[in-house]
Design a protein around this motif. Sequence first.
Motif, PDB file in Angstrom:
ATOM      1  N   VAL A  32     -13.500  -8.680  -7.126  1.00  9.72           N
ATOM      2  CA  VAL A  32     -12.457  -7.665  -6.947  1.00  9.72           C
ATOM      3  C   VAL A  32     -12.513  -6.678  -8.112  1.00  9.72           C
ATOM      4  O   VAL A  32     -12.558  -7.085  -9.280  1.00  9.72           O
TER       5      VAL A  32
ATOM      6  N   TRP B  88     -18.314   1.432  -4.271  1.00 11.22           N
ATOM      7  CA  TRP B  88     -17.673   0.753  -3.143  1.00 11.22           C
ATOM      8  C   TRP B  88     -18.560   0.820  -1.901  1.00 11.22           C
ATOM      9  O   TRP B  88     -18.713  -0.165  -1.168  1.00 11.22           O
ATOM     10  N   ASN B  89     -19.173   1.967  -1.664  1.00 14.55           N
ATOM     11  CA  ASN B  89     -20.075   2.097  -0.516  1.00 14.55           C
ATOM     12  C   ASN B  89     -21.272   1.152  -0.639  1.00 14.55           C
ATOM     13  O   ASN B  89     -21.783   0.655   0.356  1.00 14.55           O
TER      14      ASN B  89
ATOM     15  N   THR C  75       0.840  -1.196   0.000  1.00 18.99           N
ATOM     16  CA  THR C  75       0.000   0.000   0.000  1.00 18.99           C
ATOM     17  C   THR C  75       0.877   1.249   0.000  1.00 18.99           C
ATOM     18  O   THR C  75       2.051   1.209   0.402  1.00 18.99           O
TER      19      THR C  75
ATOM     20  N   THR D  94     -10.254   7.755   0.263  1.00 20.38           N
ATOM     21  CA  THR D  94     -10.642   6.441  -0.241  1.00 20.38           C
ATOM     22  C   THR D  94     -10.787   5.519   0.955  1.00 20.38           C
ATOM     23  O   THR D  94     -10.048   5.619   1.922  1.00 20.38           O
TER      24      THR D  94
ATOM     25  N   SER E 239     -16.342   5.621  -5.464  1.00 17.90           N
ATOM     26  CA  SER E 239     -16.727   5.719  -4.051  1.00 17.90           C
ATOM     27  C   SER E 239     -18.154   5.226  -3.829  1.00 17.90           C
ATOM     28  O   SER E 239     -18.434   4.474  -2.879  1.00 17.90           O
TER      29      SER E 239
ATOM     30  N   VAL F  78     -14.308  -6.173  -3.124  1.00 19.94           N
ATOM     31  CA  VAL F  78     -13.065  -5.487  -2.773  1.00 19.94           C
ATOM     32  C   VAL F  78     -12.655  -4.583  -3.927  1.00 19.94           C
ATOM     33  O   VAL F  78     -12.685  -5.005  -5.090  1.00 19.94           O
ATOM     34  N   LEU F  79     -12.312  -3.367  -3.618  1.00 23.80           N
ATOM     35  CA  LEU F  79     -11.778  -2.435  -4.607  1.00 23.80           C
ATOM     36  C   LEU F  79     -10.313  -2.176  -4.273  1.00 23.80           C
ATOM     37  O   LEU F  79      -9.972  -1.862  -3.120  1.00 23.80           O
ATOM     38  N   VAL F  80      -9.464  -2.332  -5.280  1.00 22.18           N
ATOM     39  CA  VAL F  80      -8.030  -2.090  -5.102  1.00 22.18           C
ATOM     40  C   VAL F  80      -7.604  -1.024  -6.111  1.00 22.18           C
ATOM     41  O   VAL F  80      -7.793  -1.199  -7.326  1.00 22.18           O
TER      42      VAL F  80
ATOM     43  N   ARG G 210     -19.430  -2.898  -0.595  1.00 18.34           N
ATOM     44  CA  ARG G 210     -18.383  -3.384   0.314  1.00 18.34           C
ATOM     45  C   ARG G 210     -18.937  -4.361   1.343  1.00 18.34           C
ATOM     46  O   ARG G 210     -18.254  -5.321   1.722  1.00 18.34           O
TER      47      ARG G 210
ATOM     48  N   TRP H  47     -10.776   2.230   0.301  1.00 16.66           N
ATOM     49  CA  TRP H  47     -10.225   0.984  -0.199  1.00 16.66           C
ATOM     50  C   TRP H  47      -8.697   1.049  -0.250  1.00 16.66           C
ATOM     51  O   TRP H  47      -8.110   2.139  -0.287  1.00 16.66           O
TER      52      TRP H  47
END
Length: 208
Positions: free
Chosen positions: A84, A107-108, A67, A138, A104, A116-118, A111, A140
Amino acid sequence: MTGGARTEAAPASATGQDRPRRALLLAAVVAAVALAAWLLSAGLQRDPTAIRSPLLGRPAPDFALRTLDGDRTVRLGDLRGRVVVVNFWASWCAECRVEHPALSAAWNRFRDAGVVLVGIDFQDDHPSALAYLAGTGTGWPVVADPGSRTALAYGVYGIPETFVIGPDGRVTAKHVGPVTYDQLVREITRVLPGGSGRQPGRPAAGSR
């Protein structure tokens, strides 16, 4: 009899041979016009940002990347069994800022369903990337990609680019350019075990 002009008519048998040829030619023209119309119609209905990729249907290239804050390593192999979303972005990319609200919002929504968001930072200046994240926020994990090796493995040639990976580890969708909330919802829902996310979901303000 000799001399004088003479007009000769084509033999009746030759005229009869021309008719089938003309019919075949007409049929070929009609078929060509119909094919062109079908191709045009298909092209107009196709999403120009949904790009065919050699990776579609194949196992996603694995990665193990740190990260940006150096806090931990994200390994794609550890996420097997979950949907993913891999998003390549950079702080210098204007269109990445455009799509950020859509990421965003998606993902909200998903999740809690285990999606999973990368985010993978692409050819970026580390301080600038951290400043970008501090400004946009973020939830994620966002990882660095030294030498762009992971980007090369995914065939990235321009950002933003977004990949959706199914629970079986195979790439199910690739999107080039700013992805919209509706596109993300459609692709995630398509491969999410059990169907759609838990919430009806509405895009966040400003999402596309």
